[in-house]
Design a protein around this motif. Structure first.
Motif, PDB file in Angstrom:
ATOM      1  N   HIS A 179      51.698   4.994  47.436  1.00  0.00           N
ATOM      2  CA  HIS A 179      51.004   3.857  48.032  1.00  0.00           C
ATOM      3  C   HIS A 179      51.675   2.497  47.849  1.00  0.00           C
ATOM      4  O   HIS A 179      51.153   1.508  48.367  1.00  0.00           O
ATOM      5  CB  HIS A 179      49.575   3.790  47.489  1.00  0.00           C
ATOM      6  CG  HIS A 179      48.744   4.971  47.857  1.00  0.00           C
ATOM      7  ND1 HIS A 179      48.229   5.158  49.122  1.00  0.00           N
ATOM      8  CD2 HIS A 179      48.372   6.057  47.137  1.00  0.00           C
ATOM      9  CE1 HIS A 179      47.561   6.299  49.159  1.00  0.00           C
ATOM     10  NE2 HIS A 179      47.634   6.866  47.976  1.00  0.00           N
ATOM     11  N   LEU A 180      52.786   2.420  47.154  1.00  0.00           N
ATOM     12  CA  LEU A 180      53.491   1.146  47.062  1.00  0.00           C
ATOM     13  C   LEU A 180      54.519   1.033  48.175  1.00  0.00           C
ATOM     14  O   LEU A 180      54.599   0.029  48.871  1.00  0.00           O
ATOM     15  CB  LEU A 180      54.164   0.993  45.694  1.00  0.00           C
ATOM     16  CG  LEU A 180      54.809  -0.371  45.427  1.00  0.00           C
ATOM     17  CD1 LEU A 180      53.795  -1.500  45.580  1.00  0.00           C
ATOM     18  CD2 LEU A 180      55.436  -0.403  44.032  1.00  0.00           C
ATOM     19  N   ILE A 181      55.304   2.117  48.314  1.00  0.00           N
ATOM     20  CA  ILE A 181      56.279   2.152  49.397  1.00  0.00           C
ATOM     21  C   ILE A 181      56.423   3.581  49.904  1.00  0.00           C
ATOM     22  O   ILE A 181      56.589   4.515  49.113  1.00  0.00           O
ATOM     23  CB  ILE A 181      57.642   1.582  48.952  1.00  0.00           C
ATOM     24  CG1 ILE A 181      58.656   1.649  50.093  1.00  0.00           C
ATOM     25  CG2 ILE A 181      58.170   2.282  47.707  1.00  0.00           C
ATOM     26  CD1 ILE A 181      59.868   0.796  49.864  1.00  0.00           C
ATOM     27  N   PHE A 190      51.957  -0.774  50.738  1.00  0.00           N
ATOM     28  CA  PHE A 190      52.284  -2.184  50.942  1.00  0.00           C
ATOM     29  C   PHE A 190      53.614  -2.356  51.675  1.00  0.00           C
ATOM     30  O   PHE A 190      53.805  -3.318  52.398  1.00  0.00           O
ATOM     31  CB  PHE A 190      52.359  -2.903  49.595  1.00  0.00           C
ATOM     32  CG  PHE A 190      51.016  -3.111  48.956  1.00  0.00           C
ATOM     33  CD1 PHE A 190      50.138  -4.072  49.449  1.00  0.00           C
ATOM     34  CD2 PHE A 190      50.614  -2.359  47.855  1.00  0.00           C
ATOM     35  CE1 PHE A 190      48.892  -4.268  48.873  1.00  0.00           C
ATOM     36  CE2 PHE A 190      49.380  -2.555  47.270  1.00  0.00           C
ATOM     37  CZ  PHE A 190      48.510  -3.511  47.778  1.00  0.00           C
ATOM     38  N   PHE A 191      54.534  -1.409  51.436  1.00  0.00           N
ATOM     39  CA  PHE A 191      55.838  -1.459  52.084  1.00  0.00           C
ATOM     40  C   PHE A 191      56.145  -0.108  52.724  1.00  0.00           C
ATOM     41  O   PHE A 191      55.593   0.910  52.329  1.00  0.00           O
ATOM     42  CB  PHE A 191      56.946  -1.785  51.058  1.00  0.00           C
ATOM     43  CG  PHE A 191      56.693  -3.025  50.250  1.00  0.00           C
ATOM     44  CD1 PHE A 191      57.013  -4.278  50.747  1.00  0.00           C
ATOM     45  CD2 PHE A 191      56.138  -2.941  48.970  1.00  0.00           C
ATOM     46  CE1 PHE A 191      56.788  -5.424  50.002  1.00  0.00           C
ATOM     47  CE2 PHE A 191      55.894  -4.081  48.226  1.00  0.00           C
ATOM     48  CZ  PHE A 191      56.215  -5.326  48.750  1.00  0.00           C
ATOM     49  N   PHE A 192      57.051  -0.128  53.690  1.00  0.00           N
ATOM     50  CA  PHE A 192      57.522   1.125  54.259  1.00  0.00           C
ATOM     51  C   PHE A 192      59.000   0.980  54.612  1.00  0.00           C
ATOM     52  O   PHE A 192      59.529  -0.135  54.743  1.00  0.00           O
ATOM     53  CB  PHE A 192      56.707   1.534  55.488  1.00  0.00           C
ATOM     54  CG  PHE A 192      56.851   0.615  56.679  1.00  0.00           C
ATOM     55  CD1 PHE A 192      57.748   0.915  57.702  1.00  0.00           C
ATOM     56  CD2 PHE A 192      56.088  -0.533  56.781  1.00  0.00           C
ATOM     57  CE1 PHE A 192      57.883   0.083  58.802  1.00  0.00           C
ATOM     58  CE2 PHE A 192      56.215  -1.379  57.883  1.00  0.00           C
ATOM     59  CZ  PHE A 192      57.110  -1.072  58.902  1.00  0.00           C
ATOM     60  N   ILE A 193      59.665   2.118  54.717  1.00  0.00           N
ATOM     61  CA  ILE A 193      61.107   2.142  54.963  1.00  0.00           C
ATOM     62  C   ILE A 193      61.384   2.603  56.389  1.00  0.00           C
ATOM     63  O   ILE A 193      60.782   3.564  56.874  1.00  0.00           O
ATOM     64  CB  ILE A 193      61.814   3.086  53.974  1.00  0.00           C
ATOM     65  CG1 ILE A 193      61.721   2.526  52.549  1.00  0.00           C
ATOM     66  CG2 ILE A 193      63.269   3.303  54.358  1.00  0.00           C
ATOM     67  CD1 ILE A 193      62.265   3.460  51.499  1.00  0.00           C
ATOM     68  N   THR A 194      62.286   1.897  57.054  1.00  0.00           N
ATOM     69  CA  THR A 194      62.775   2.368  58.350  1.00  0.00           C
ATOM     70  C   THR A 194      64.207   2.859  58.179  1.00  0.00           C
ATOM     71  O   THR A 194      64.839   2.594  57.166  1.00  0.00           O
ATOM     72  CB  THR A 194      62.741   1.235  59.393  1.00  0.00           C
ATOM     73  OG1 THR A 194      63.406   0.075  58.869  1.00  0.00           O
ATOM     74  CG2 THR A 194      61.318   0.867  59.749  1.00  0.00           C
TER      75      THR A 194
END
Length: 223
Positions: A179-181, A190-194
């Motif tokens: 749930h943080l990234i 709160f964050f996500f990676i592309t």
């Protein structure tokens, strides 16, 4: 389990209390009381566990050329519920691997021997999983990373003299992985990676494992 998932935690707490009583000790021996100096280790541990994971994830992104993004919508209810559900799981693991048995092993042998024994046991319960055992890359990652995780949690326990500290760090770390990234912008982080990268060769993967674990070893050294 959905509403009160703490049955196993309570059973292990009672078992720990009985074992400590047999040694003419109390739960104070592992810092499980309501003194502020011990309770404060729980939220502090959550912040440290989540923060170290975020730093390691950011290092991975730099190494692989991934991009960090801030989530536009965040489901705070799901995040809070996840913290509630994850807490008993990590508490059970801390009772088993950094609790009475760990301290008793130190008493009859040494810190080094206890860390070797319990890091191996801790690693095995993660590796001997039907999903992990099918993936050679994940096996290598877990065999190296989980013992480092044990050292991180065990050092927190020994230095603070309270099980609240490793429970907090473990909780923060496990919660952060979900749930943080995350890899998707689904509102649960709160964050996500592309442009998530994959490893094409073993040398690049092993170097990543070294970089990843260096962050946790530095945090362990600081503690």
């Amino acid at each position: 389990k959905q509403y009160f998932p703490f049955a196993s935690t309570i059973c292990l707490l009672l078992a720990t209390w009985v074992l400590l009583k047999s040694d003419k000790k109390s739960l104070n021996d592992i810092g499980l009381n309501f003194k502020m100096k011990n309770i404060v280790f729980l939220p502090l541990g959550i912040l440290i566990g989540a923060g170290v994971f975020l730093l390691a994830k950011y290092l991975r992104a730099i190494y692989l050329g991934e991009t960090f993004n801030v989530s536009e919508v965040v489901n705070y209810k799901n995040m809070a519920y996840a913290m509630y559900i994850i807490l008993p799981t990590v508490a059970v693991e801390e009772f088993l691997f950094r609790g009475y048995l760990f301290k008793k092993t130190i008493e009859i042998s040494s810190v080094v021997k206890a860390n070797i024994i319990f890091s191996i046991l801790f690693m095995l319960i993660h590796v001997l999983d039907r999903d992990i055992i099918k993936q050679p890359g994940m096996i290598v990652f877990f065999v190296i990373t989980i013992p480092v995780g044990h050292l991180f949690f065990a050092t927190a326990m020994l230095k603070s003299k309270s099980l609240f500290f490793p429970i907090g760090i473990h909780l923060g770390n496990n919660w952060a992985t979900r749930h943080l990234i995350t890899e998707k912008d689904n509102g649960d982080s709160f964050f996500f990676i592309t442009n998530e990268a994959t490893f094409e060769t073993w040398p690049s993967f092993i170097l990543f494992i070294i970089l990843w674990n260096s962050i946790f070893l530095i945090a362990t050294y600081i503690i």
